[in-house]
Motif scaffolding. Structure first.
Motif, PDB file in Angstrom:
ATOM      1  N   SER A  23       0.840  -1.201   0.000  1.00 33.42           N
ATOM      2  CA  SER A  23       0.000   0.000   0.000  1.00 33.42           C
ATOM      3  C   SER A  23       0.874   1.249   0.000  1.00 33.42           C
ATOM      4  O   SER A  23       1.935   1.286   0.659  1.00 33.42           O
ATOM      5  CB  SER A  23      -0.917   0.022   1.226  1.00 33.42           C
ATOM      6  OG  SER A  23      -1.831  -1.054   1.185  1.00 33.42           O
ATOM      7  N   SER A  24       0.440   2.274  -0.713  1.00 27.27           N
ATOM      8  CA  SER A  24       1.168   3.548  -0.744  1.00 27.27           C
ATOM      9  C   SER A  24       0.857   4.351   0.514  1.00 27.27           C
ATOM     10  O   SER A  24      -0.093   4.041   1.247  1.00 27.27           O
ATOM     11  CB  SER A  24       0.753   4.352  -1.979  1.00 27.27           C
ATOM     12  OG  SER A  24      -0.605   4.749  -1.884  1.00 27.27           O
ATOM     13  N   SER A  25       1.646   5.397   0.764  1.00 25.27           N
ATOM     14  CA  SER A  25       1.405   6.236   1.936  1.00 25.27           C
ATOM     15  C   SER A  25       0.041   6.917   1.843  1.00 25.27           C
ATOM     16  O   SER A  25      -0.631   7.128   2.852  1.00 25.27           O
ATOM     17  CB  SER A  25       2.518   7.286   2.071  1.00 25.27           C
ATOM     18  OG  SER A  25       2.581   8.089   0.910  1.00 25.27           O
ATOM     19  N   LYS A  26      -0.379   7.232   0.612  1.00 24.38           N
ATOM     20  CA  LYS A  26      -1.688   7.852   0.419  1.00 24.38           C
ATOM     21  C   LYS A  26      -2.803   6.883   0.794  1.00 24.38           C
ATOM     22  O   LYS A  26      -3.789   7.254   1.446  1.00 24.38           O
ATOM     23  CB  LYS A  26      -1.854   8.311  -1.026  1.00 24.38           C
ATOM     24  CG  LYS A  26      -3.138   9.082  -1.276  1.00 24.38           C
ATOM     25  CD  LYS A  26      -3.199   9.611  -2.702  1.00 24.38           C
ATOM     26  CE  LYS A  26      -4.483  10.408  -2.923  1.00 24.38           C
ATOM     27  NZ  LYS A  26      -4.555  10.943  -4.317  1.00 24.38           N
ATOM     28  N   GLN A  27      -2.663   5.617   0.373  1.00 28.71           N
ATOM     29  CA  GLN A  27      -3.662   4.606   0.713  1.00 28.71           C
ATOM     30  C   GLN A  27      -3.691   4.365   2.223  1.00 28.71           C
ATOM     31  O   GLN A  27      -4.761   4.223   2.825  1.00 28.71           O
ATOM     32  CB  GLN A  27      -3.353   3.308  -0.035  1.00 28.71           C
ATOM     33  CG  GLN A  27      -3.571   3.400  -1.540  1.00 28.71           C
ATOM     34  CD  GLN A  27      -3.033   2.183  -2.283  1.00 28.71           C
ATOM     35  OE1 GLN A  27      -2.016   1.599  -1.900  1.00 28.71           O
ATOM     36  NE2 GLN A  27      -3.719   1.791  -3.355  1.00 28.71           N
ATOM     37  N   CYS A  28      -2.517   4.350   2.846  1.00 31.09           N
ATOM     38  CA  CYS A  28      -2.443   4.177   4.301  1.00 31.09           C
ATOM     39  C   CYS A  28      -3.120   5.335   5.020  1.00 31.09           C
ATOM     40  O   CYS A  28      -3.831   5.138   6.017  1.00 31.09           O
ATOM     41  CB  CYS A  28      -0.980   4.073   4.749  1.00 31.09           C
ATOM     42  SG  CYS A  28      -0.126   2.571   4.224  1.00 31.09           S
ATOM     43  N   SER A  29      -2.920   6.542   4.504  1.00 27.13           N
ATOM     44  CA  SER A  29      -3.487   7.726   5.153  1.00 27.13           C
ATOM     45  C   SER A  29      -5.010   7.705   5.120  1.00 27.13           C
ATOM     46  O   SER A  29      -5.673   8.121   6.067  1.00 27.13           O
ATOM     47  CB  SER A  29      -2.960   9.007   4.473  1.00 27.13           C
ATOM     48  OG  SER A  29      -3.516   9.162   3.178  1.00 27.13           O
ATOM     49  N   VAL A  30      -5.577   7.183   4.023  1.00 28.83           N
ATOM     50  CA  VAL A  30      -7.037   7.088   3.898  1.00 28.83           C
ATOM     51  C   VAL A  30      -7.588   6.075   4.899  1.00 28.83           C
ATOM     52  O   VAL A  30      -8.576   6.335   5.593  1.00 28.83           O
ATOM     53  CB  VAL A  30      -7.438   6.701   2.457  1.00 28.83           C
ATOM     54  CG1 VAL A  30      -8.934   6.424   2.384  1.00 28.83           C
ATOM     55  CG2 VAL A  30      -7.068   7.821   1.491  1.00 28.83           C
ATOM     56  N   ILE A  31      -6.953   4.922   4.978  1.00 28.37           N
ATOM     57  CA  ILE A  31      -7.416   3.853   5.872  1.00 28.37           C
ATOM     58  C   ILE A  31      -7.276   4.253   7.342  1.00 28.37           C
ATOM     59  O   ILE A  31      -8.177   4.011   8.161  1.00 28.37           O
ATOM     60  CB  ILE A  31      -6.650   2.549   5.588  1.00 28.37           C
ATOM     61  CG1 ILE A  31      -6.989   2.045   4.174  1.00 28.37           C
ATOM     62  CG2 ILE A  31      -6.962   1.478   6.627  1.00 28.37           C
ATOM     63  CD1 ILE A  31      -6.113   0.891   3.709  1.00 28.37           C
ATOM     64  N   LEU A  32      -6.164   4.893   7.678  1.00 29.21           N
ATOM     65  CA  LEU A  32      -5.896   5.252   9.079  1.00 29.21           C
ATOM     66  C   LEU A  32      -6.420   6.644   9.451  1.00 29.21           C
ATOM     67  O   LEU A  32      -6.325   7.047  10.615  1.00 29.21           O
ATOM     68  CB  LEU A  32      -4.387   5.190   9.345  1.00 29.21           C
ATOM     69  CG  LEU A  32      -3.772   3.784   9.311  1.00 29.21           C
ATOM     70  CD1 LEU A  32      -2.252   3.869   9.258  1.00 29.21           C
ATOM     71  CD2 LEU A  32      -4.220   2.987  10.531  1.00 29.21           C
ATOM     72  N   ASN A  33      -6.923   7.382   8.465  1.00 26.41           N
ATOM     73  CA  ASN A  33      -7.405   8.748   8.698  1.00 26.41           C
ATOM     74  C   ASN A  33      -6.292   9.631   9.247  1.00 26.41           C
ATOM     75  O   ASN A  33      -6.476  10.401  10.193  1.00 26.41           O
ATOM     76  CB  ASN A  33      -8.603   8.753   9.647  1.00 26.41           C
ATOM     77  CG  ASN A  33      -9.288  10.123   9.701  1.00 26.41           C
ATOM     78  OD1 ASN A  33      -9.228  10.899   8.740  1.00 26.41           O
ATOM     79  ND2 ASN A  33      -9.921  10.438  10.824  1.00 26.41           N
ATOM     80  N   ARG A  34      -5.123   9.488   8.676  1.00 32.53           N
ATOM     81  CA  ARG A  34      -3.974  10.323   9.030  1.00 32.53           C
ATOM     82  C   ARG A  34      -3.344  10.850   7.745  1.00 32.53           C
ATOM     83  O   ARG A  34      -3.579  10.316   6.666  1.00 32.53           O
ATOM     84  CB  ARG A  34      -2.944   9.535   9.842  1.00 32.53           C
ATOM     85  CG  ARG A  34      -3.398   9.204  11.264  1.00 32.53           C
ATOM     86  CD  ARG A  34      -2.278   8.584  12.067  1.00 32.53           C
ATOM     87  NE  ARG A  34      -2.661   8.296  13.437  1.00 32.53           N
ATOM     88  CZ  ARG A  34      -2.573   9.159  14.443  1.00 32.53           C
ATOM     89  NH1 ARG A  34      -2.126  10.387  14.210  1.00 32.53           N
ATOM     90  NH2 ARG A  34      -2.921   8.812  15.662  1.00 32.53           N
ATOM     91  N   GLY A  35      -2.546  11.889   7.850  1.00 34.97           N
ATOM     92  CA  GLY A  35      -1.901  12.463   6.679  1.00 34.97           C
ATOM     93  C   GLY A  35      -0.816  11.556   6.119  1.00 34.97           C
ATOM     94  O   GLY A  35      -0.221  10.738   6.842  1.00 34.97           O
ATOM     95  N   SER A  36      -0.540  11.708   4.824  1.00 37.82           N
ATOM     96  CA  SER A  36       0.509  10.915   4.179  1.00 37.82           C
ATOM     97  C   SER A  36       1.860  11.192   4.822  1.00 37.82           C
ATOM     98  O   SER A  36       2.666  10.274   5.042  1.00 37.82           O
ATOM     99  CB  SER A  36       0.572  11.245   2.678  1.00 37.82           C
ATOM    100  OG  SER A  36      -0.638  10.930   2.048  1.00 37.82           O
TER     101      SER A  36
END
Length: 285
Positions: A23-36
């Motif tokens: 997963s990319s940092s952008k995808q992680c940020s969406v799932i975790l509700n945190r910034g990239s």
């Protein structure tokens, strides 16, 4: 509810699992509700074996993080004005940035030095849509100043430089003797001095209607100009405040450049040309 700055053990495990699965940092940020940016920094800390969830991210570059705690100098007022019009405050990742065309790199270097940062400017080769006096054109290389600070991001948001501000920004309340410096920063960020075919100067600032109404009231009280109509752009939500004529432009510019030490050089040079023009006219009279 705003996300806590502290990471839970469960969030760490999800972040590591997502990353291992590609997963990319952008995808992680969406799932975790945190910034990239926050996800990347958390991964960096975990790679170093740092698992204390209350640990602040280690600062890589120097920075005066209390710079905007109190707007009490010319430089602070000017930079605040510049950020309100031409900066971006990512309140989720606590990252502030200003991106300008290559010819204006010198003002970014000045701002970087004033805020006590040794973080290098970021260079962009690709063409972007950038603002130029009088309109929007296709631009070439550009430079960006990046500031990473939770305190600065939050202080700027409280003052009025918040995320997605273009349609709702208002003129901040600061010390009365610093308003000309604030307006000079606003002017350098999103204003222009145009010269007509008849050699008449025009002072222009762009923004939302309420923001420009605040500026007009300030100019009426400080310089004595008349109240005029604020025009809406025909194809977008942007408005323009324009004072035409050499005398009105000179009165405004003389005030915003009074006792100034920081400004965009190319706009200051236009003001100097107007000043010489006014002085020559007065000598003939």
């Amino acid at each position: 509810m705003p996300k806590s700055p502290y990471w839970t053990k469960e969030e760490d495990e999800i972040l590591i699992s997502l990353t291992k699965n590609g997963s990319s940092s952008k995808q992680c940020s969406v799932i975790l509700n945190r910034g990239s940016y926050g996800c990347n920094e958390r991964l960096r800390l975990l790679d170093l074996g740092i698992t204390d969830r209350k640990l602040s991210i280690t600062r890589k570059y120097e920075l005066n993080e209390e710079f905007f705690d109190n707007i009490d100098t010319e430089e602070k007022a000017y930079i605040l004005g510049f950020l309100i019009t031409d900066g971006y405050n990512n309140e989720k990742d606590y990252v502030i940035s200003i991106k300008l065309q290559e010819r204006d790199k010198e003002i970014l270097e000045k701002i970087r030095k004033i805020i006590g940062s040794n973080r290098p400017l970021v260079y962009f080769k690709e063409k972007t849509n950038i603002k130029k006096d009088g309109g929007i054109i296709k631009g070439g290389p550009s430079w960006s100043l990046v500031i990473s600070s939770k305190n600065i991001s939050q202080k700027l948001a409280l003052i009025g430089c918040y995320q997605c501000k273009s349609l709702t920004a208002r003129l901040p309340t600061i010390r009365s003797d610093l308003y000309n410096h604030l307006l000079r920063g606003i002017f350098d960020g999103d204003g222009s001095i145009n010269i007509t075919h008849s050699s008449q100067y025009r002072f222009q600032i762009y923004g939302n209607k309420e923001f420009l109404e605040d500026i007009q009231k300030l100019l009426i009280n400080s310089v004595g100009v008349n109240k005029i109509k604020i025009y809406k752009h025909p194809t977008n939500n942007e408005y323009m405040l324009e004072y035409g004529g050499n005398n009105s432009s000179y009165k405004i510019l003389s005030w915003i450049y009074n006792n100034s030490t920081i400004y965009l050089q190319r706009k200051y040079e236009r003001f100097q040309n107007l000043r010489k023009k006014i002085e020559m006219k007065n000598e003939k009279c």
